[in-house]
Design a protein around this motif. Structure first.
Motif, PDB file in Angstrom:
ATOM      1  N   MET A   1       0.832  -1.193   0.000  1.00 13.55           N
ATOM      2  CA  MET A   1       0.000   0.000   0.000  1.00 13.55           C
ATOM      3  C   MET A   1       0.873   1.252   0.000  1.00 13.55           C
ATOM      4  N   SER A   2       0.357   2.329  -0.528  1.00  9.88           N
ATOM      5  CA  SER A   2       1.070   3.591  -0.583  1.00  9.88           C
ATOM      6  C   SER A   2       1.348   4.125   0.819  1.00  9.88           C
ATOM      7  N   ASP A   3       2.439   4.884   0.947  1.00  9.73           N
ATOM      8  CA  ASP A   3       2.743   5.575   2.197  1.00  9.73           C
ATOM      9  C   ASP A   3       2.007   6.911   2.291  1.00  9.73           C
ATOM     10  N   ARG A   4       1.275   7.266   1.251  1.00  8.64           N
ATOM     11  CA  ARG A   4       0.572   8.548   1.203  1.00  8.64           C
ATOM     12  C   ARG A   4      -0.559   8.563   2.220  1.00  8.64           C
ATOM     13  N   GLN A   5      -0.490   9.442   3.208  1.00  9.91           N
ATOM     14  CA  GLN A   5      -1.514   9.550   4.237  1.00  9.91           C
ATOM     15  C   GLN A   5      -2.500  10.661   3.863  1.00  9.91           C
ATOM     16  N   LEU A   6      -3.780  10.312   3.821  1.00  4.93           N
ATOM     17  CA  LEU A   6      -4.802  11.281   3.464  1.00  4.93           C
ATOM     18  C   LEU A   6      -5.876  11.356   4.530  1.00  4.93           C
ATOM     19  N   THR A   7      -6.451  12.549   4.670  1.00 11.12           N
ATOM     20  CA  THR A   7      -7.673  12.662   5.457  1.00 11.12           C
ATOM     21  C   THR A   7      -8.820  12.049   4.660  1.00 11.12           C
ATOM     22  N   MET A   8      -9.944  11.854   5.313  1.00 11.52           N
ATOM     23  CA  MET A   8     -11.069  11.256   4.614  1.00 11.52           C
ATOM     24  C   MET A   8     -11.588  12.184   3.521  1.00 11.52           C
ATOM     25  N   SER A   9     -11.593  13.487   3.776  1.00 13.13           N
ATOM     26  CA  SER A   9     -12.076  14.417   2.746  1.00 13.13           C
ATOM     27  C   SER A   9     -11.183  14.380   1.511  1.00 13.13           C
ATOM     28  N   ARG A  10      -9.868  14.327   1.716  1.00 13.71           N
ATOM     29  CA  ARG A  10      -8.951  14.294   0.573  1.00 13.71           C
ATOM     30  C   ARG A  10      -9.092  12.979  -0.198  1.00 13.71           C
ATOM     31  N   ALA A  11      -9.323  11.893   0.507  1.00 19.20           N
ATOM     32  CA  ALA A  11      -9.500  10.603  -0.161  1.00 19.20           C
ATOM     33  C   ALA A  11     -10.754  10.600  -1.026  1.00 19.20           C
ATOM     34  N   MET A  12     -11.833  11.199  -0.522  1.00 24.38           N
ATOM     35  CA  MET A  12     -13.059  11.294  -1.300  1.00 24.38           C
ATOM     36  C   MET A  12     -12.839  12.114  -2.563  1.00 24.38           C
ATOM     37  N   VAL A  13     -12.179  13.259  -2.422  1.00 22.66           N
ATOM     38  CA  VAL A  13     -11.907  14.121  -3.572  1.00 22.66           C
ATOM     39  C   VAL A  13     -11.006  13.410  -4.572  1.00 22.66           C
ATOM     40  N   ASP A  14     -10.041  12.652  -4.069  1.00 27.60           N
ATOM     41  CA  ASP A  14      -9.134  11.898  -4.933  1.00 27.60           C
ATOM     42  C   ASP A  14      -9.925  10.968  -5.855  1.00 27.60           C
ATOM     43  N   ALA A  15     -10.906  10.282  -5.282  1.00 21.99           N
ATOM     44  CA  ALA A  15     -11.723   9.362  -6.080  1.00 21.99           C
ATOM     45  C   ALA A  15     -12.609  10.120  -7.069  1.00 21.99           C
ATOM     46  N   ILE A  16     -13.224  11.201  -6.615  1.00 18.59           N
ATOM     47  CA  ILE A  16     -14.107  11.971  -7.499  1.00 18.59           C
ATOM     48  C   ILE A  16     -13.326  12.539  -8.676  1.00 18.59           C
ATOM     49  N   ALA A  17     -12.151  13.111  -8.401  1.00 14.73           N
ATOM     50  CA  ALA A  17     -11.344  13.700  -9.471  1.00 14.73           C
ATOM     51  C   ALA A  17     -10.934  12.634 -10.489  1.00 14.73           C
ATOM     52  N   HIS A  18     -10.556  11.473 -10.013  1.00 17.30           N
ATOM     53  CA  HIS A  18     -10.185  10.389 -10.939  1.00 17.30           C
ATOM     54  C   HIS A  18     -11.352  10.031 -11.850  1.00 17.30           C
TER      55      HIS A  18
END
Length: 333
Positions: A1-18
């Protein structure tokens, strides 16, 4: 798994942007989702990348913009519509319950509604009775909608990818306290490592967040972290298994029943109201499938009262880790 630590809001945006980059039919609309970037940081950076044509601020009319989302979905688009607070569903009940949830069935499958209704739930920051409810059970009760409730950044991204790609309407319910906002600190736990690549988490697949042998605690959203806190406090005296449901519709009854067959004791924890809600549903399903294995049951939930504005009163009615500890101890030998 990636070492990239995200908050839940950033993770949601990451998926939406993709999903927006991959499919031009995906767009976002709602109150304050463009210039303000979502009051809970649920759309941060999207307007800058995709522009106002695909990230649209709407008038304060949930009836209008949720209805528009249903129409767009039936026309072949994949809208992500933000209902700022889940409490506001009442003014758009017809659009949600009678159109979004039912139109596929009532059209004999001639239309689908691939729409994600994204909405904030929960209290703990003194916003009173019309901005603090959870209401998972309200949406889960009516057939036609899938209901998703992430508790960590990793799950939030995987469930969002799955929701946007699903051909049925999905209600994606995120707890404000888990989003990682500077003005509303999250508990330890929701910020996790999140892969940069896209991935999905299947609906109807609960996650055993902590294995144990004595008592099964079933919960979701914020209270996964309350339950884990309680389990750590009890370690050495009681071995607690914590199950995160992740989705309510579909519901992973099998994982819950399997755990109860092992532990013999069940505690269900929820920030929704006690009556006619998730705690009663989980308890009933376990009783139907594993009654002979069940020694004791406790339910920890919001009492059937409007959520108070005053902080001491709100703290009194909202379940906390200590309430979970007390419930577990009541079942322990």
């Amino acid at each position: 798994m990636s070492d990239r630590q995200l908050t839940m809001s950033r993770a949601m945006v990451d998926a939406i942007a993709h999903e927006m980059r991959e499919d031009e039919e995906v767009f976002v609309m709602g109150e304050d989702v463009a210039d303000y970037e979502g009051i809970f940081d649920s759309t941060t950076g999207l307007r800058e990348e995709f522009g106002y044509d695909r990230v649209m601020d709407t008038p304060i009319s949930e009836t209008a913009f949720i209805g528009a989302g249903v129409g767009a979905a039936q026309a072949g688009m994949r809208p992500i519509v933000e209902l700022m607070f889940t409490d506001f569903f009442g003014v758009a009940m017809d659009q949600i319950y009678n159109n979004m949830a039912k139109n596929t069935y009532m059209s004999d499958g001639n239309v689908s509604v691939p729409m994600t209704l994204m909405t904030a739930v929960g209290g703990t920051y003194n916003d009173a009775a019309q901005h603090s409810q959870t209401l998972y059970g309200t949406f889960a009760h009516l057939p036609g909608m899938k209901v998703v409730v992430p508790s960590t950044a990793y799950d939030a991204k995987g469930l969002m990818h799955k929701a946007i790609r699903d051909d049925d309407p999905v209600v994606y319910m995120f707890h404000k306290r888990l989003m990682g906002l500077g003005w509303m600190p999250a508990p330890d736990g929701p910020k996790t490592a999140v892969p940069a690549d896209d991935y999905t988490i299947p609906f109807g697949s609960a996650d055993v967040k902590r294995e144990g042998a004595d008592v099964t605690v079933v919960t979701l959203g914020l209270h996964v972290h309350r339950a884990l806190e309680a389990a750590e406090e009890l370690a050495g005296d009681v071995d607690v298994e914590v199950i995160d449901l992740r989705t309510l519709v579909p519901l992973d009854t099998e994982t819950v029943v399997e755990s109860v067959r092992k532990t013999g004791n069940l505690v269900v924890v929820d920030e929704d109201y006690r009556s006619y809600g998730v705690t009663g549903e989980i308890t009933a399903r376990v009783a139907e499938s594993a009654l002979d294995d069940l020694s004791g049951v406790e339910r920890v939930a919001l009492p059937d009262v409007p959520i108070p504005y005053a902080r001491p009163l709100e703290n009194e009615v909202l379940p906390e880790a200590q309430d979970v500890i007390d419930a577990v101890r009541s079942l322990s030998p």
